[in-house]
Design a protein around this motif. Structure first.
Motif, PDB file in Angstrom:
ATOM      1  N   ALA A  77      28.039  42.137  35.936  1.00 45.20           N
ATOM      2  CA  ALA A  77      28.617  40.795  35.893  1.00 45.20           C
ATOM      3  C   ALA A  77      30.104  40.845  35.571  1.00 45.20           C
ATOM      4  O   ALA A  77      30.913  40.152  36.201  1.00 45.20           O
ATOM      5  CB  ALA A  77      27.874  39.941  34.863  1.00 45.20           C
ATOM      6  N   MET A  78      30.489  41.672  34.594  1.00 45.20           N
ATOM      7  CA  MET A  78      31.901  41.797  34.231  1.00 45.20           C
ATOM      8  C   MET A  78      32.718  42.314  35.413  1.00 45.20           C
ATOM      9  O   MET A  78      33.813  41.813  35.706  1.00 45.20           O
ATOM     10  CB  MET A  78      32.042  42.734  33.029  1.00 45.20           C
ATOM     11  CG  MET A  78      31.494  42.160  31.738  1.00 45.20           C
ATOM     12  SD  MET A  78      31.344  43.411  30.420  1.00 45.20           S
ATOM     13  CE  MET A  78      33.035  43.999  30.314  1.00 45.20           C
ATOM     14  N   HIS A  79      32.173  43.317  36.107  1.00 45.86           N
ATOM     15  CA  HIS A  79      32.873  43.900  37.250  1.00 45.86           C
ATOM     16  C   HIS A  79      32.995  42.888  38.397  1.00 45.86           C
ATOM     17  O   HIS A  79      34.082  42.713  38.973  1.00 45.86           O
ATOM     18  CB  HIS A  79      32.118  45.144  37.714  1.00 45.86           C
ATOM     19  CG  HIS A  79      32.686  45.787  38.942  1.00 45.86           C
ATOM     20  ND1 HIS A  79      33.985  46.248  39.018  1.00 45.86           N
ATOM     21  CD2 HIS A  79      32.122  46.032  40.162  1.00 45.86           C
ATOM     22  CE1 HIS A  79      34.199  46.757  40.221  1.00 45.86           C
ATOM     23  NE2 HIS A  79      33.089  46.635  40.934  1.00 45.86           N
ATOM     24  N   ILE A  80      31.906  42.212  38.719  1.00 45.19           N
ATOM     25  CA  ILE A  80      31.900  41.256  39.825  1.00 45.19           C
ATOM     26  C   ILE A  80      32.830  40.077  39.538  1.00 45.19           C
ATOM     27  O   ILE A  80      33.606  39.642  40.409  1.00 45.19           O
ATOM     28  CB  ILE A  80      30.468  40.758  40.099  1.00 45.19           C
ATOM     29  CG1 ILE A  80      29.623  41.903  40.682  1.00 45.19           C
ATOM     30  CG2 ILE A  80      30.467  39.572  41.054  1.00 45.19           C
ATOM     31  CD1 ILE A  80      28.142  41.588  40.779  1.00 45.19           C
ATOM     32  N   PHE A  81      32.792  39.557  38.327  1.00 44.23           N
ATOM     33  CA  PHE A  81      33.641  38.419  37.988  1.00 44.23           C
ATOM     34  C   PHE A  81      35.115  38.807  37.946  1.00 44.23           C
ATOM     35  O   PHE A  81      35.989  38.001  38.276  1.00 44.23           O
ATOM     36  CB  PHE A  81      33.208  37.799  36.666  1.00 44.23           C
ATOM     37  CG  PHE A  81      31.998  36.918  36.781  1.00 44.23           C
ATOM     38  CD1 PHE A  81      31.996  35.829  37.630  1.00 44.23           C
ATOM     39  CD2 PHE A  81      30.855  37.192  36.053  1.00 44.23           C
ATOM     40  CE1 PHE A  81      30.882  35.015  37.743  1.00 44.23           C
ATOM     41  CE2 PHE A  81      29.728  36.396  36.161  1.00 44.23           C
ATOM     42  CZ  PHE A  81      29.741  35.293  37.005  1.00 44.23           C
ATOM     43  N   ALA A  82      35.407  40.050  37.542  1.00 43.72           N
ATOM     44  CA  ALA A  82      36.797  40.511  37.555  1.00 43.72           C
ATOM     45  C   ALA A  82      37.320  40.558  38.989  1.00 43.72           C
ATOM     46  O   ALA A  82      38.452  40.134  39.273  1.00 43.72           O
ATOM     47  CB  ALA A  82      36.903  41.886  36.903  1.00 43.72           C
ATOM     48  N   CYS A  83      36.484  41.060  39.899  1.00 38.46           N
ATOM     49  CA  CYS A  83      36.869  41.102  41.312  1.00 38.46           C
ATOM     50  C   CYS A  83      36.978  39.692  41.896  1.00 38.46           C
ATOM     51  O   CYS A  83      37.885  39.397  42.689  1.00 38.46           O
ATOM     52  CB  CYS A  83      35.855  41.930  42.105  1.00 38.46           C
ATOM     53  SG  CYS A  83      35.864  43.696  41.699  1.00 38.46           S
ATOM     54  N   ALA A  84      36.066  38.814  41.501  1.00 40.28           N
ATOM     55  CA  ALA A  84      36.101  37.431  41.977  1.00 40.28           C
ATOM     56  C   ALA A  84      37.363  36.718  41.486  1.00 40.28           C
ATOM     57  O   ALA A  84      37.964  35.916  42.203  1.00 40.28           O
ATOM     58  CB  ALA A  84      34.857  36.684  41.512  1.00 40.28           C
ATOM     59  N   PHE A  85      37.775  37.022  40.249  1.00 41.88           N
ATOM     60  CA  PHE A  85      38.986  36.438  39.677  1.00 41.88           C
ATOM     61  C   PHE A  85      40.198  36.785  40.539  1.00 41.88           C
ATOM     62  O   PHE A  85      41.038  35.942  40.848  1.00 41.88           O
ATOM     63  CB  PHE A  85      39.174  36.941  38.246  1.00 41.88           C
ATOM     64  CG  PHE A  85      40.390  36.406  37.543  1.00 41.88           C
ATOM     65  CD1 PHE A  85      40.357  35.159  36.939  1.00 41.88           C
ATOM     66  CD2 PHE A  85      41.558  37.150  37.479  1.00 41.88           C
ATOM     67  CE1 PHE A  85      41.481  34.660  36.293  1.00 41.88           C
ATOM     68  CE2 PHE A  85      42.683  36.663  36.837  1.00 41.88           C
ATOM     69  CZ  PHE A  85      42.648  35.412  36.236  1.00 41.88           C
ATOM     70  N   TRP A  86      40.261  38.063  40.963  1.00 38.06           N
ATOM     71  CA  TRP A  86      41.363  38.512  41.818  1.00 38.06           C
ATOM     72  C   TRP A  86      41.299  37.850  43.196  1.00 38.06           C
ATOM     73  O   TRP A  86      42.328  37.445  43.741  1.00 38.06           O
ATOM     74  CB  TRP A  86      41.318  40.028  41.956  1.00 38.06           C
ATOM     75  CG  TRP A  86      42.395  40.603  42.826  1.00 38.06           C
ATOM     76  CD1 TRP A  86      42.270  41.054  44.105  1.00 38.06           C
ATOM     77  CD2 TRP A  86      43.770  40.799  42.472  1.00 38.06           C
ATOM     78  NE1 TRP A  86      43.461  41.518  44.575  1.00 38.06           N
ATOM     79  CE2 TRP A  86      44.408  41.375  43.586  1.00 38.06           C
ATOM     80  CE3 TRP A  86      44.511  40.546  41.317  1.00 38.06           C
ATOM     81  CZ2 TRP A  86      45.761  41.697  43.588  1.00 38.06           C
ATOM     82  CZ3 TRP A  86      45.865  40.874  41.319  1.00 38.06           C
ATOM     83  CH2 TRP A  86      46.470  41.442  42.449  1.00 38.06           C
ATOM     84  N   ARG A  87      40.113  37.713  43.731  1.00 39.11           N
ATOM     85  CA  ARG A  87      39.954  37.094  45.054  1.00 39.11           C
ATOM     86  C   ARG A  87      40.386  35.630  45.002  1.00 39.11           C
ATOM     87  O   ARG A  87      41.088  35.145  45.912  1.00 39.11           O
ATOM     88  CB  ARG A  87      38.492  37.206  45.500  1.00 39.11           C
ATOM     89  CG  ARG A  87      38.167  36.559  46.858  1.00 39.11           C
ATOM     90  CD  ARG A  87      38.886  37.258  47.997  1.00 39.11           C
ATOM     91  NE  ARG A  87      38.636  36.592  49.260  1.00 39.11           N
ATOM     92  CZ  ARG A  87      37.707  36.984  50.143  1.00 39.11           C
ATOM     93  NH1 ARG A  87      36.953  38.036  49.874  1.00 39.11           N
ATOM     94  NH2 ARG A  87      37.552  36.345  51.277  1.00 39.11           N
ATOM     95  N   VAL A  88      39.991  34.920  43.950  1.00 38.33           N
ATOM     96  CA  VAL A  88      40.371  33.511  43.803  1.00 38.33           C
ATOM     97  C   VAL A  88      41.887  33.383  43.676  1.00 38.33           C
ATOM     98  O   VAL A  88      42.494  32.466  44.244  1.00 38.33           O
ATOM     99  CB  VAL A  88      39.663  32.875  42.587  1.00 38.33           C
ATOM    100  CG1 VAL A  88      40.235  31.506  42.275  1.00 38.33           C
ATOM    101  CG2 VAL A  88      38.169  32.772  42.847  1.00 38.33           C
ATOM    102  N   LYS A  89      42.500  34.301  42.929  1.00 40.55           N
ATOM    103  CA  LYS A  89      43.952  34.279  42.782  1.00 40.55           C
ATOM    104  C   LYS A  89      44.638  34.378  44.138  1.00 40.55           C
ATOM    105  O   LYS A  89      45.584  33.658  44.440  1.00 40.55           O
ATOM    106  CB  LYS A  89      44.406  35.443  41.880  1.00 40.55           C
ATOM    107  CG  LYS A  89      44.257  35.206  40.395  1.00 40.55           C
ATOM    108  CD  LYS A  89      45.289  34.195  39.897  1.00 40.55           C
ATOM    109  CE  LYS A  89      45.184  34.000  38.398  1.00 40.55           C
ATOM    110  NZ  LYS A  89      46.112  32.951  37.929  1.00 40.55           N
ATOM    111  N   HIS A  90      44.144  35.296  44.966  1.00 38.36           N
ATOM    112  CA  HIS A  90      44.760  35.503  46.274  1.00 38.36           C
ATOM    113  C   HIS A  90      44.485  34.346  47.232  1.00 38.36           C
ATOM    114  O   HIS A  90      45.325  34.039  48.079  1.00 38.36           O
ATOM    115  CB  HIS A  90      44.270  36.822  46.885  1.00 38.36           C
ATOM    116  CG  HIS A  90      45.175  37.972  46.589  1.00 38.36           C
ATOM    117  ND1 HIS A  90      46.229  38.329  47.377  1.00 38.36           N
ATOM    118  CD2 HIS A  90      45.204  38.842  45.541  1.00 38.36           C
ATOM    119  CE1 HIS A  90      46.858  39.366  46.867  1.00 38.36           C
ATOM    120  NE2 HIS A  90      46.248  39.702  45.746  1.00 38.36           N
ATOM    121  N   GLU A  91      43.318  33.726  47.109  1.00 42.04           N
ATOM    122  CA  GLU A  91      42.975  32.620  48.005  1.00 42.04           C
ATOM    123  C   GLU A  91      43.685  31.330  47.619  1.00 42.04           C
ATOM    124  O   GLU A  91      43.938  30.484  48.475  1.00 42.04           O
ATOM    125  CB  GLU A  91      41.455  32.398  47.993  1.00 42.04           C
ATOM    126  CG  GLU A  91      40.638  33.531  48.580  1.00 42.04           C
ATOM    127  CD  GLU A  91      40.836  33.690  50.073  1.00 42.04           C
ATOM    128  OE1 GLU A  91      41.240  32.699  50.725  1.00 42.04           O
ATOM    129  OE2 GLU A  91      40.594  34.796  50.593  1.00 42.04           O
TER     130      GLU A  91
END
Length: 230
Positions: A182-196
């Motif tokens: 969960a920590m890994h997936i949410f960290a990656c999702a955080f970066w994806r949201v930033k870029h989007e």
């Protein structure tokens, strides 16, 4: 034990045990890399490939081979061990949580990425080519790799049953794995949201404000920090 003269693989044999161990390691690998493919390695340039592309091809090929081998590994049917290929195939194909689930989670998306890379090398991809339109259309299919994480849950369950792991130990193991995932997936999702949701300049300004200057590793650590503390 199997029947005398059986030509199928016994599930307790060294080969089957090794196969299951390799499968588990590669599922953990997918747990790490699949979110990265959807975020940090989701490059705007369709011709830019992930650094793990060629190993991903090996991983995807392994899971396809594993599906074929499952037809030749003995199984229990109604509490009775069977080593007849037709009976094994009937059980495997007849269960949505076995064969069809394995097929769905083993789609070789890395092969598509490799094909894209070859198209870029031979110059058949240009800003106005139909190939580029196709590439952009299939790129979202990378989300299907996340479904392989469900297979990891099944793997943990099977290992627990096979080696008779105590329920309390199993719950702790699943909890720790779920928390880390969960920590890994949410960290990656955080970066994806930033870029989007932000321009490249705004993303760079965000990184500069956090003193991130060393590339994606530092950016990932920053995202992980935000997820764990906010």
């Amino acid at each position: 034990a199997g029947e005398p003269g059986s030509r199928v693989i016994h599930p307790a044999s060294p080969f089957a045990t090794g196969l299951q161990a390799v499968s588990g390691v590669l599922l953990l690998y997918t747990l790490v890399t699949a979110p990265l493919l959807l975020s940090f390695w989701n490059y705007p340039d369709p011709c830019e490939t992930a650094p793990t592309l060629y190993f991903d091809i090996i991983v995807d090929s392994f899971f396809i081979i594993e599906i074929v081998l499952n037809f030749f590994i003995g199984a229990e049917v109604n509490g009775v061990y069977v080593d007849s290929v037709p009976a094994i195939a009937l059980k495997y194909v007849g269960s949505p949580s076995l064969f069809w689930f394995d097929v769905f989670t083993s789609i070789p998306l890395s092969w598509i990425d490799w094909g894209v890379a070859q198209s870029c090398l031979d110059g058949s991809v240009s800003p106005v080519s139909s190939n580029l339109t196709f590439i952009r259309a299939v790129k979202p299919l990378r989300f299907l790799k996340m479904s392989r994480l469900l297979k990891l849950i099944r793997f943990v369950r099977d290992i627990s049953e096979r080696y008779r792991v105590r329920p309390g130990q199993r719950k702790i193991m699943v909890l720790l794995l779920t928390l880390a995932a969960a920590m890994h997936i949410f960290a990656c999702a955080f970066w994806r949201v930033k870029h989007e949701s932000m321009s490249e300049e705004q993303v760079q300004e965000f990184l500069n404000s956090k003193a991130v200057t060393e590339g994606l590793i530092d950016a990932y650590v920053t995202c992980l920090y935000f997820i764990c503390t906010i």
